[in-house]
Write a protein that holds these residues in place. Sequence first.
Motif, PDB file in Angstrom:
ATOM      1  N   ASP A   1     -55.447  -1.643  14.587  1.00  0.00           N
ATOM      2  CA  ASP A   1     -55.917  -0.267  14.461  1.00  0.00           C
ATOM      3  C   ASP A   1     -54.909   0.763  14.959  1.00  0.00           C
ATOM      4  O   ASP A   1     -55.063   1.959  14.714  1.00  0.00           O
ATOM      5  CB  ASP A   1     -57.235  -0.072  15.223  1.00  0.00           C
ATOM      6  CG  ASP A   1     -58.421  -0.658  14.479  1.00  0.00           C
ATOM      7  OD1 ASP A   1     -58.251  -1.039  13.301  1.00  0.00           O
ATOM      8  OD2 ASP A   1     -59.513  -0.735  15.068  1.00  0.00           O
ATOM      9  N   LEU A   2     -53.873   0.298  15.651  1.00  0.00           N
ATOM     10  CA  LEU A   2     -52.852   1.222  16.157  1.00  0.00           C
ATOM     11  C   LEU A   2     -51.704   1.414  15.175  1.00  0.00           C
ATOM     12  O   LEU A   2     -50.789   2.193  15.427  1.00  0.00           O
ATOM     13  CB  LEU A   2     -52.304   0.721  17.497  1.00  0.00           C
ATOM     14  CG  LEU A   2     -53.321   0.614  18.639  1.00  0.00           C
ATOM     15  CD1 LEU A   2     -52.649   0.095  19.902  1.00  0.00           C
ATOM     16  CD2 LEU A   2     -53.996   1.963  18.898  1.00  0.00           C
ATOM     17  N   TYR A   3     -51.754   0.706  14.039  1.00  0.00           N
ATOM     18  CA  TYR A   3     -50.659   0.725  13.064  1.00  0.00           C
ATOM     19  C   TYR A   3     -51.155   1.277  11.729  1.00  0.00           C
ATOM     20  O   TYR A   3     -52.163   0.821  11.194  1.00  0.00           O
ATOM     21  CB  TYR A   3     -50.099  -0.686  12.850  1.00  0.00           C
ATOM     22  CG  TYR A   3     -49.286  -1.183  14.015  1.00  0.00           C
ATOM     23  CD1 TYR A   3     -47.906  -1.298  13.924  1.00  0.00           C
ATOM     24  CD2 TYR A   3     -49.902  -1.534  15.218  1.00  0.00           C
ATOM     25  CE1 TYR A   3     -47.147  -1.747  15.002  1.00  0.00           C
ATOM     26  CE2 TYR A   3     -49.153  -1.988  16.303  1.00  0.00           C
ATOM     27  CZ  TYR A   3     -47.775  -2.094  16.187  1.00  0.00           C
ATOM     28  OH  TYR A   3     -47.039  -2.533  17.252  1.00  0.00           O
ATOM     29  N   ALA A   4     -50.423   2.241  11.180  1.00  0.00           N
ATOM     30  CA  ALA A   4     -50.779   2.785   9.866  1.00  0.00           C
ATOM     31  C   ALA A   4     -50.465   1.783   8.759  1.00  0.00           C
ATOM     32  O   ALA A   4     -51.143   1.764   7.729  1.00  0.00           O
ATOM     33  CB  ALA A   4     -50.035   4.091   9.615  1.00  0.00           C
TER      34      ALA A   4
ATOM     35  N   PRO B   1     -49.103  10.561  13.306  1.00  0.00           N
ATOM     36  CA  PRO B   1     -49.917   9.352  13.488  1.00  0.00           C
ATOM     37  C   PRO B   1     -50.876   9.421  14.671  1.00  0.00           C
ATOM     38  O   PRO B   1     -52.006   8.924  14.596  1.00  0.00           O
ATOM     39  CB  PRO B   1     -48.877   8.238  13.666  1.00  0.00           C
ATOM     40  CG  PRO B   1     -47.600   8.924  14.016  1.00  0.00           C
ATOM     41  CD  PRO B   1     -47.659  10.263  13.374  1.00  0.00           C
TER      42      PRO B   1
ATOM     43  N   PHE C   1     -53.166   6.349  15.608  1.00  0.00           N
ATOM     44  CA  PHE C   1     -52.098   5.362  15.448  1.00  0.00           C
ATOM     45  C   PHE C   1     -50.994   5.602  16.484  1.00  0.00           C
ATOM     46  O   PHE C   1     -50.713   6.746  16.840  1.00  0.00           O
ATOM     47  CB  PHE C   1     -51.473   5.455  14.050  1.00  0.00           C
ATOM     48  CG  PHE C   1     -52.411   5.188  12.916  1.00  0.00           C
ATOM     49  CD1 PHE C   1     -53.014   3.955  12.783  1.00  0.00           C
ATOM     50  CD2 PHE C   1     -52.684   6.166  11.975  1.00  0.00           C
ATOM     51  CE1 PHE C   1     -53.877   3.693  11.729  1.00  0.00           C
ATOM     52  CE2 PHE C   1     -53.548   5.929  10.917  1.00  0.00           C
ATOM     53  CZ  PHE C   1     -54.150   4.686  10.799  1.00  0.00           C
TER      54      PHE C   1
ATOM     55  N   ALA D   1     -46.460   5.059  12.556  1.00  0.00           N
ATOM     56  CA  ALA D   1     -46.617   5.012  11.102  1.00  0.00           C
ATOM     57  C   ALA D   1     -45.296   4.586  10.458  1.00  0.00           C
ATOM     58  O   ALA D   1     -45.085   4.783   9.267  1.00  0.00           O
ATOM     59  CB  ALA D   1     -47.056   6.361  10.569  1.00  0.00           C
TER      60      ALA D   1
ATOM     61  N   CYS E   1     -47.329  -3.666  11.258  1.00  0.00           N
ATOM     62  CA  CYS E   1     -47.930  -4.584  12.226  1.00  0.00           C
ATOM     63  C   CYS E   1     -47.356  -5.981  12.069  1.00  0.00           C
ATOM     64  O   CYS E   1     -47.080  -6.656  13.056  1.00  0.00           O
ATOM     65  CB  CYS E   1     -49.448  -4.615  12.033  1.00  0.00           C
ATOM     66  SG  CYS E   1     -50.268  -5.941  12.940  1.00  0.00           S
TER      67      CYS E   1
END
Length: 364
Positions: A319-322, A284, A289, A292, A296
């Motif tokens: 945007d930091l979470y898949a 990730p 990310f 992953a 969120c």
Amino acid sequence: MASSSIVGVIFSLVLALKYVALQAEARAFFVFGDSLVDSGNNNYLATTARADSPPYGIDYPSHRPTGRFSNGLNIPDLISKRIGSESVLPYLSPELRGQRLLNGANFASAGIGILNDTGVQFINIIRMYRQLEYFQEYQRRARALVGVDQTERLVKGALVLITVGGNDFVNNYYLIPYSARSRQFSVPNYVKYLISEYEKILMKLYKLGARRVLVTGTGPMGCVPAELAMRSTNGGCSAELQRAASLFNPQLVQMLKGLNKKIGNTVFIAANTQQSHLDFISNPQAYGFTTAKTACCGQGPYNGLGLCTAASNLCPNRDLYAFWDAFHPSEKANRLIVEQIYSGTTKYMDPMNLSTIMTLDARA
């Protein structure tokens, strides 16, 4: 009565001329499938498979829920941008008329599968056979606007996306222990059955005029937050669901190759979305990310239990979470997937990517 008829004829002629002019710039886009590509059809249905309340849509341009199972744009939206078109409307939207009808339509409905008995717990959803009936109805409506010949050209020149199959596992075969389908089939035989039923759907789509069809495989179903929360003990992916995906996706590609050979043309293009997902699941940080595994929006382990609601845990930076919720990618992950669809190598797209399709079709 006579004057209103003349006005109607003039209106139809204007639309037809406008459609011809627009063909040089953009093409129609049709979308079939499940919640990964539903842009809001289920908002118009009495079903529990809905994404019509906050925080869904928090990053959509309107910052309001639209029925997309995403924090923002979904895969059809992002493909539309890539082919120079505006996002197509859900087929059930009352706004889908006139010129907007000629842009195409999204027939997808959250919860559906290849099989009619998939997603029965959601009750009122647009099953695949019904999506194809709506496609026929769409063509009748288009013919009333621009005539038979223009409608045929619109449909045959269109790009088509179909995303279905994941629910046949998570909302059917593996939904409950000893489900009817798991008693009927072993996993390998179930996969063969799904592929044979999917082939019938795709041939029906071809007979209805589709000539450029992007067919996505399932993602790594065993690695979504819902499965991590429900089936694993140490944060690892569900081996059983990963095995199902590893059986289904290669057989799907082979089936598509067989159809193209039978037709004598490259109609069906396989998109290896399992690989696209696995890229950022396995690494990730390489894609920006931080995780992953954890969704969120949600609750419980990995935010993977229950629905995403206003009462759920919500990450401040999507945007930091898949994964956006227990099952669906974030908008950023969708962007990565669409990039591979558009310009990916044969590792991701077989036998060609979308940019190649657009170049070939521009010469046609």
